[in-house]
Design a protein around this motif. Structure first.
Motif, short mmCIF file in Angstrom:
data_model
loop_
_atom_site.label_atom_id
_atom_site.label_comp_id
_atom_site.label_asym_id
_atom_site.label_seq_id
_atom_site.Cartn_x
_atom_site.Cartn_y
_atom_site.Cartn_z
N PHE A 30 83.66 -47.72 -6.30
CA PHE A 30 82.35 -47.31 -6.84
C PHE A 30 81.81 -46.09 -6.06
CE2 PHE A 30 77.61 -48.09 -6.58
CZ PHE A 30 77.34 -47.68 -7.87
N GLY A 31 81.26 -45.13 -6.80
CA GLY A 31 80.79 -43.88 -6.20
C GLY A 31 79.61 -44.04 -5.24
N GLY A 32 78.91 -45.16 -5.32
CA GLY A 32 77.76 -45.35 -4.42
C GLY A 32 78.16 -45.89 -3.06
N GLU A 66 73.13 -38.24 -9.31
CA GLU A 66 72.08 -39.24 -9.28
C GLU A 66 70.79 -38.51 -9.61
OE1 GLU A 66 72.10 -42.87 -8.40
OE2 GLU A 66 73.93 -42.21 -9.36
N ARG A 126 69.50 -35.60 -7.46
CA ARG A 126 70.42 -35.08 -6.44
C ARG A 126 71.88 -35.13 -6.91
NH1 ARG A 126 70.07 -40.46 -4.52
NH2 ARG A 126 72.01 -41.24 -3.63
N LYS A 161 70.35 -43.51 -15.96
CA LYS A 161 69.72 -44.76 -15.53
C LYS A 161 68.85 -45.26 -16.68
CE LYS A 161 70.89 -44.21 -11.11
NZ LYS A 161 71.50 -45.09 -10.13
N PRO A 162 68.48 -46.52 -16.65
CA PRO A 162 67.64 -47.03 -17.74
C PRO A 162 66.25 -46.42 -17.76
CG PRO A 162 68.06 -48.73 -16.07
CD PRO A 162 68.92 -47.57 -15.72
N THR A 165 68.59 -56.31 -14.33
CA THR A 165 67.78 -55.36 -13.56
C THR A 165 67.42 -54.12 -14.39
OG1 THR A 165 67.63 -54.18 -11.46
CG2 THR A 165 69.77 -54.21 -12.49
N ALA A 191 70.33 -55.51 -7.66
CA ALA A 191 70.44 -54.74 -8.90
C ALA A 191 71.79 -54.98 -9.58
CB ALA A 191 70.23 -53.24 -8.63
N GLY A 192 72.23 -56.24 -9.58
CA GLY A 192 73.51 -56.55 -10.23
C GLY A 192 74.71 -56.14 -9.39
N HIS A 193 74.46 -55.58 -8.23
CA HIS A 193 75.57 -55.20 -7.35
C HIS A 193 75.77 -56.31 -6.33
CE1 HIS A 193 74.86 -51.39 -9.19
NE2 HIS A 193 73.84 -51.05 -8.44
N LYS A 201 64.97 -55.61 -8.43
CA LYS A 201 66.42 -55.66 -8.19
C LYS A 201 66.96 -57.07 -8.03
CE LYS A 201 66.86 -50.97 -6.57
NZ LYS A 201 67.70 -50.03 -5.85
N ARG A 216 73.29 -46.97 5.35
CA ARG A 216 73.50 -46.01 4.26
C ARG A 216 74.76 -45.19 4.52
NH1 ARG A 216 69.85 -44.14 0.19
NH2 ARG A 216 70.48 -42.12 -0.58
N PRO A 259 74.49 -45.85 -0.22
CA PRO A 259 73.15 -46.04 -0.77
C PRO A 259 73.04 -47.29 -1.62
CG PRO A 259 74.24 -44.14 -1.78
CD PRO A 259 75.09 -44.58 -0.62
N VAL A 260 74.15 -47.73 -2.22
CA VAL A 260 74.12 -48.88 -3.12
C VAL A 260 73.64 -50.15 -2.41
CG1 VAL A 260 76.55 -49.48 -2.76
CG2 VAL A 260 75.43 -50.11 -4.88
N LYS A 309 66.73 -50.96 3.18
CA LYS A 309 65.62 -50.09 3.59
C LYS A 309 64.64 -50.81 4.49
CE LYS A 309 66.37 -46.86 -0.04
NZ LYS A 309 66.22 -46.40 -1.36
N1 COA Z 1 76.92 -42.64 -6.62
C1 COA Z 1 76.09 -42.37 -5.59
N2 COA Z 1 74.96 -43.03 -5.36
C2 COA Z 1 74.65 -44.04 -6.19
C3 COA Z 1 75.46 -44.39 -7.28
C4 COA Z 1 76.65 -43.65 -7.47
N3 COA Z 1 77.49 -43.93 -8.46
N4 COA Z 1 74.89 -45.41 -7.92
C5 COA Z 1 73.75 -45.71 -7.29
N5 COA Z 1 73.60 -44.87 -6.24
C6 COA Z 1 72.48 -44.82 -5.30
C7 COA Z 1 71.18 -44.60 -6.01
O1 COA Z 1 70.93 -43.21 -6.19
C8 COA Z 1 70.18 -45.22 -5.06
O2 COA Z 1 69.99 -44.30 -4.00
P1 COA Z 1 68.56 -44.08 -3.31
O3 COA Z 1 68.46 -45.18 -2.30
O4 COA Z 1 68.68 -42.75 -2.69
O5 COA Z 1 67.53 -44.16 -4.38
C9 COA Z 1 70.95 -46.40 -4.48
O6 COA Z 1 72.35 -46.09 -4.68
C10 COA Z 1 70.65 -47.73 -5.13
O7 COA Z 1 71.06 -47.65 -6.50
P2 COA Z 1 70.67 -48.72 -7.61
O8 COA Z 1 70.68 -50.08 -7.00
O9 COA Z 1 71.50 -48.51 -8.82
O10 COA Z 1 69.16 -48.44 -7.90
P3 COA Z 1 68.38 -47.19 -8.48
O11 COA Z 1 67.17 -47.09 -7.65
O12 COA Z 1 69.24 -46.00 -8.62
O13 COA Z 1 68.01 -47.68 -9.97
C11 COA Z 1 67.61 -49.51 -11.44
C12 COA Z 1 67.21 -48.81 -10.18
C13 COA Z 1 66.95 -50.86 -11.50
C14 COA Z 1 67.23 -48.67 -12.62
C15 COA Z 1 69.10 -49.65 -11.30
O14 COA Z 1 69.30 -50.57 -10.29
C16 COA Z 1 69.98 -50.03 -12.40
O15 COA Z 1 69.74 -50.08 -13.57
N6 COA Z 1 71.13 -50.29 -11.98
C17 COA Z 1 72.16 -50.61 -12.88
C18 COA Z 1 72.62 -51.99 -12.65
C19 COA Z 1 74.05 -52.11 -12.99
O16 COA Z 1 74.59 -51.40 -13.79
N7 COA Z 1 74.72 -53.04 -12.32
C20 COA Z 1 76.13 -53.22 -12.48
C21 COA Z 1 76.51 -54.66 -12.73
S1 COA Z 1 76.67 -55.01 -14.44
#
Ligand code: COA
Ligand code: AMP
Length: 630
Positions: free
Chosen positions: A140-142, A168, A171, A308-309, A335, A501-503, A533, A563, A568-569, A573
């Motif tokens: 996963f990219g995060g 993202e 950024r 994102k949603p 989420t 957040a489903g992760h 989340k 982080r 970041p995923v 915090k």
């Molecule tokens: N590459 C790099 N960074 C990533 C990333 C990726 N592929 N995916 C997420 N991140 C980063 C986000 O930018 C965020 O960084 P930040 O702390 O600087 O804001 C951090 O990881 C947390 O990401 P996420 O948990 O996805 O939250 P979000 O704040 O970006 O979005 C929601 C909030 C609720 C809209 C979002 O959590 C969401 O819809 N997530 C999708 C859930 C999902 O698809 N789950 C998979 C299981 S089915």
């Protein structure tokens, strides 16, 4: 046939059930039987068949007249681009990349790590690897460089395929420096890397090691599909366990194909040609099963969404997607809907769009809270189906089988066990409990096709993690109960895994990072309830004696460290310095009690607690962070 008849048919003759399901796959050599149980409690499916995943996902559709049908729709609000790739075009792209990989020596059984954003090329890479019988391991990219390095060391890939960057909101995430750092950190060095250069930010290539995605294909021949045995691994996917070392879930080719194609009609109720959208990421199991393989194997159009949603650009994005691409089934994590609901509680955005193509919304990945399900039903006016599964199982353990028979929805339950899964609730001694009793959720062995046969290079860990606690069963790690009607309720994890957040994340992994800070003597990470989340990690650190630095500074440093090391995923915090951690007299940290304090639930300190006064200190520290809410 009614669901109960289908389930009973499976139970009375699993062999016949799965051999029949296997007919939906094009085999190079048909398997002589379904289950291979010679090494019980390790089981395999369709081992003596010969088959290729990519052929079934791509080539056969071209051969059967679907060449001009869109295979992939890419919609990227973060770059403002859209693209459609037909099955015929996909075949060319996949065969081209596969040929280039083969020319560089990648062969059957070799591993290839894929580190890509949500672009169609992520699927092209996965399919190209399976086309030549190699095994992919998508990261996963995060995740940060360190996590990528751990996975490289575990999978020992011959090659890495990566994007130059991900996007993202607000950024650009440069992937290539993360990849370079991961390769530096890793003990195992891949022979070469293929870099997909994106317009938003291109990466500098290291001469001799890195090759541009297009350049590497110049002068090479497209590759044909290589048939592999049914028990040949199609991929490895790492997931969080109790420790910081992720588990490499192995998926075998034959069972994966048979199980996924069965689910597309029976669970999701789509027919070939329908548009299926799983709003997740290819780095997760949902992305493997339902962005890439399931829909394509079944001849559906799949949607790759890079956004994102909410915020890309607004809470109407999902509805726009449904209208524009005529999406029949949407699958996402609760989420995402909580985020939309928070921004648009009255559902005003949805009125701007025609969502009539949508038949059902499926939710998974975390507990679906009743408020969110109710809201989604109210605004979408279609069935909202919670279903329960895990990286390990690759498809639903429990669901509402919309293509067999839509069962009455019980909000709060992912409905009933799917064929292949004999789900039991067990007490600590491993005895099945009656309806309504809370216990550990376990599945009687063997698990069905498509589920994990073992962990990558870690058979002993597989047995220890899943099979030993309850002999004869697979232990899911979830706790819950089954009601009188056979509906399952998933209540909590029985280990230190949390769901943000489903992760799926390991608090143990975060604790290992915190413990690595030079001022930290001891620490604990817990998952506290979060309205958006689901859960959020909170860290408690005790400092080495003599450390008299500013606590806020140390907390900021540990947040930064997580982080950097995990990524970041982790959404880590919140950290706080405490004098001591609550423990039992034998030294076990009372994480579950800490969670109850944070969530404002009633609790009774365990009789074995060493010093109950520490709980007041934890309560005060949490209060300073704003917990419990409200
Ligand atoms: N590459 C790099 N960074 C990533 C990333 C990726 N592929 N995916 C997420 N991140 C980063 C986000 O930018 C965020 O960084 P930040 O702390 O600087 O804001 C951090 O990881 C947390 O990401 P996420 O948990 O996805 O939250 P979000 O704040 O970006 O979005 C929601 C909030 C609720 C809209 C979002 O959590 C969401 O819809 N997530 C999708 C859930 C999902 O698809 N789950 C998979 C299981 S089915
Ligand atoms: P993952 O392996 O990332 O898919 O995470 C699997 C875990 O997520 C499960 O073991 C559950 O704890 C949780 N989970 C997944 N789907 C559901 C669901 N529908 N309801 C409750 N929890 C779920």
């Amino acid at each position: 046939m009614a669901y109960k008849d289908v389930y009973a048919a499976w139970k009375s003759d699993p062999e016949a059930f799965w051999m029949k399901a296997a007919e939906a796959i094009d085999w190079d050599r048909k398997p002589t039987k379904a289950l291979f149980d010679e090494n019980a409690p390790l089981y395999e499916w369709f081992s003596d068949g010969l088959v290729n995943t990519c052929y079934n996902a791509v080539d056969r559709h071209v051969k059967n007249g679907r060449g001009d049908q869109p295979a992939i729709i890419h919609d990227s609000p973060v770059t403002g681009t859209q693209a459609t790739i037909t099955f015929a075009q996909l075949q060319d792209k996949v065969a081209g990349l596969a040929g280039a990989l083969a020319a560089k020596g990648v062969a059957k059984g070799d591993r290839v790590v894929i580190y890509m954003p949500m672009v169609p090329e992520a699927l092209v890479a996965m399919l190209a690897v399976t086309r030549i019988g190699a095994i992919h391991s998508v990261v996963f990219g995060g995740f940060a460089a360190n996590e990528l390095a751990v996975r490289i060391d575990d999978a020992e890939p011959k090659a890495v395929i990566a994007g130059s960057c991900g996007i993202e909101p607000g950024r650009v995430v440069a992937y290539k420096p993360l990849l370079d750092k991961a390769i530096d950190l890793a003990r195992h060095k891949p022979e070469f890397c293929v870099i997909f250069q994106r317009d938003q930010q291109s990466a500098e290539l290291i001469e001799g090691r890195d090759f541009d995605w297009n350049d590497i294909q110049k002068g090479t021949q497209p590759a044909d599909c290589v048939p592999v045995e049914g028990n040949h691994p199609v991929y490895i996917l790492h997931t969080s366990g109790t420790t910081g070392h992720p588990k490499g879930v192995v998926r075998h080719t034959g069972g994966h194909l048979v199980a996924l194609i069965w689910t597309m009609k029976n669970i999701y109720n789509v027919d070939p040609g329908d548009v299926f959208w799983a709003a997740s990421d290819v780095g997760w199991v949902v992305g493997h099963s339902y962005i890439c393989y399931g829909p394509l194997i079944h001849g559906n159009t799949t949607v790759v969404f890079e956004g994102k949603p909410v915020g890309t650009p607004d809470a109407g994005t999902f509805w726009r997607m449904i209208e524009e691409h005529r999406i029949k089934v949407l699958f996402t994590a609760p989420t995402a809907f909580r985020a939309i609901k928070r921004e648009d509680p009255k559902g005003e955005q949805i009125r701007k769009y025609d969502t009539s193509s949508l038949n059902a919304l499926f939710l998974a990945g975390e507990r679906a809270d009743p408020d969110t399900i109710q809201w989604a039903m109210d605004v979408l006016k279609v069935p909202v189906i919670d279903h329960w599964w895990q990286t390990e199982t690759g498809w639903s353990i429990a669901a509402n089988p919309m293509g067999i028979e839509p069962l009455p929805v019980k909000i709060g339950s992912p409905s009933v066990a799917m064929p292949g899964h004999d789900v039991q609730i067990l007490d600590e001694a491993g005895q099945p409990l009656p309806a309504g009793s809370l216990g550990a959720i376990a599945i009687r062995l063997p698990l069905p096709p498509g589920t994990l046969p073992t962990l990558w290079k870690a058979e002993a860990r597989y047995k220890k993690s899943y099979l030993e606690h309850f002999p004869g069963y697979y232990e899911t790690g979830d706790a819950g109960y089954i009601d009188e009607d056979g509906y399952l309720y998933i209540m909590a994890r029985t280990d230190d895994v949390i769901n943000v957040a489903g992760h799926r994340l390991s608090t143990g992994a975060m604790e290992e990072v915190l413990a690595g800070h030079p001022d930290v003597a001891e620490c604990a990470v817990i998952g506290v309830a979060d309205q958006l989340k689901g859960q959020l990690p909170v860290g408690f650190v005790c400092l080495n004696s003599g450390v008299d630095r500013d606590h806020a500074e140390i907390c900021a440093e540990v947040v930064k460290l997580v982080r950097e090391k995990i990524g970041p995923v982790a959404a880590f915090k919140l950290a706080v310095v405490v004098d001591r951690l609550p423990k039992t007299r034998s030294g076990k940290i009372l994480r579950a009690t800490m969670v109850k304090i944070a969530d404002g639930q009633d609790f009774k300190p365990p009789a074995t607690i060493d010093d109950p006064a520490i709980l007041d200190e934890i309560g005060a520290a949490l209060k300073a962070l704003g917990y419990p809410h409200g």
